[in-house]
Every structure is written in structure tokens, then in C-alpha cells.
Write an enzyme that holds these catalytic residues in place. Structure first.
Site, PDB file in Angstrom:
ATOM      1  N   TYR A  12      -1.108  12.444  29.687  1.00 55.82           N
ATOM      2  CA  TYR A  12      -1.752  12.990  28.486  1.00 55.82           C
ATOM      3  C   TYR A  12      -1.177  12.341  27.225  1.00 55.82           C
ATOM      4  O   TYR A  12      -1.923  11.874  26.365  1.00 55.82           O
ATOM      5  CB  TYR A  12      -1.561  14.508  28.474  1.00 55.82           C
ATOM      6  CG  TYR A  12      -1.830  15.170  27.145  1.00 55.82           C
ATOM      7  CD1 TYR A  12      -3.129  15.381  26.700  1.00 55.82           C
ATOM      8  CD2 TYR A  12      -0.780  15.585  26.334  1.00 55.82           C
ATOM      9  CE1 TYR A  12      -3.378  15.989  25.476  1.00 55.82           C
ATOM     10  CE2 TYR A  12      -1.011  16.197  25.119  1.00 55.82           C
ATOM     11  CZ  TYR A  12      -2.312  16.397  24.698  1.00 55.82           C
ATOM     12  OH  TYR A  12      -2.550  16.999  23.477  1.00 55.82           O
ATOM     13  N   ASP A  36      -5.242  24.544  19.038  1.00 59.88           N
ATOM     14  CA  ASP A  36      -4.269  23.692  18.343  1.00 59.88           C
ATOM     15  C   ASP A  36      -4.548  23.704  16.853  1.00 59.88           C
ATOM     16  O   ASP A  36      -5.535  23.125  16.415  1.00 59.88           O
ATOM     17  CB  ASP A  36      -4.369  22.262  18.894  1.00 59.88           C
ATOM     18  CG  ASP A  36      -3.341  21.312  18.308  1.00 59.88           C
ATOM     19  OD1 ASP A  36      -2.615  21.684  17.374  1.00 59.88           O
ATOM     20  OD2 ASP A  36      -3.262  20.174  18.809  1.00 59.88           O
TER      21      ASP A  36
END
Length: 119
Positions: A12, A36
Site C-alpha cells: 500500500y 481519512d
């Protein structure tokens, strides 16, 4: 398939640094969720919405560095640094869960203004 959260987190971070928004979104399950920062906005649901979230990083110079990680089962909590455009460094803590196919099922990023350094 045996899931290796440490390897998946590194994949990632590498993809965030070198890939496109679509590349990053492809690491997520079709029905994944992304928040986020936590408490700072909407929860993005599904790969298409997640790709939209990452679009603002397309074409921007990004580097990432894994600082520490803890793994339990198919979940990981990790602190990393992301440097964006050579202008700012953010140090979020993210919590990810992975499905049995090794895709990100959910991601929550914990950070705020105190975790941002202007360079």
C-alpha cells in the site's frame, strides 16, 4: 490465501508513493470503507469513491516511510510518514483490516494539524 498484513501495508505505501489513484484503489475491496482523517469528513464507501479520494495525489511527488507497525490477525495498525510535494510531511496512524483475498476491507487514518510539518 494466507494474508500477510505487513507485506500488504508495505505494498500500500509503495503504491501510494509510485502509483495512480486507480492503482491505490485497486488494493481495496469493492465494498471497502476509507475514513481519512477519522472525525474530519465523510466515510468513502466502495472502490470508485476511494479512487476519487486519492485523485488529489495524482501527479504529485510523494514519498512514504513506514515507521512502526503492529499486526493482529488480518488487521494492522501502523505509523508512517508521507511527504507530499516536498512541501509537507504528515505522520498519520492508520488502521487497516484485510479480507481473505488480501484486499483492504477498511482503512481509518488518525491525524490532525499537530501531525503535519511544513517543509
Amino acid at each position: 490465501m494466507a494474508v500477510d498484513p505487513k507485506a500488504l501495508v508495505q505494498r500500500y505505501l509503495d503504491t501510494v508513493a509510485s502509483g495512480t489513484a486507480d492503482d491505490v484503489a485497486a488494493l481495496y475491496a469493492e465494498d471497502a470503507t476509507l475514513e481519512d482523517p477519522v472525525g474530519g469528513g465523510e466515510v468513502h464507501i466502495g472502490r470508485h469513491a476511494i479512487a476519487g479520494f486519492y485523485k488529489n495525489t495524482d501527479g504529485v511527488e510523494i514519498s512514504t516511510e513506514l515507521l512502526t507497525i503492529r499486526v493482529g490477525g488480518n488487521e494492522a495498525a501502523f505509523l508512517f510518514a508521507i511527504t507530499v510535494g516536498g512541501a509537507m510531511r504528515i505522520e498519520p496512524i492508520e488502521i487497516m483490516t484485510f479480507n481473505h483475498d488480501g484486499q483492504i476491507a477498511s482503512m481509518k487514518a488518525y491525524w490532525g494539524p499537530d501531525d503535519v510539518t511544513q517543509l
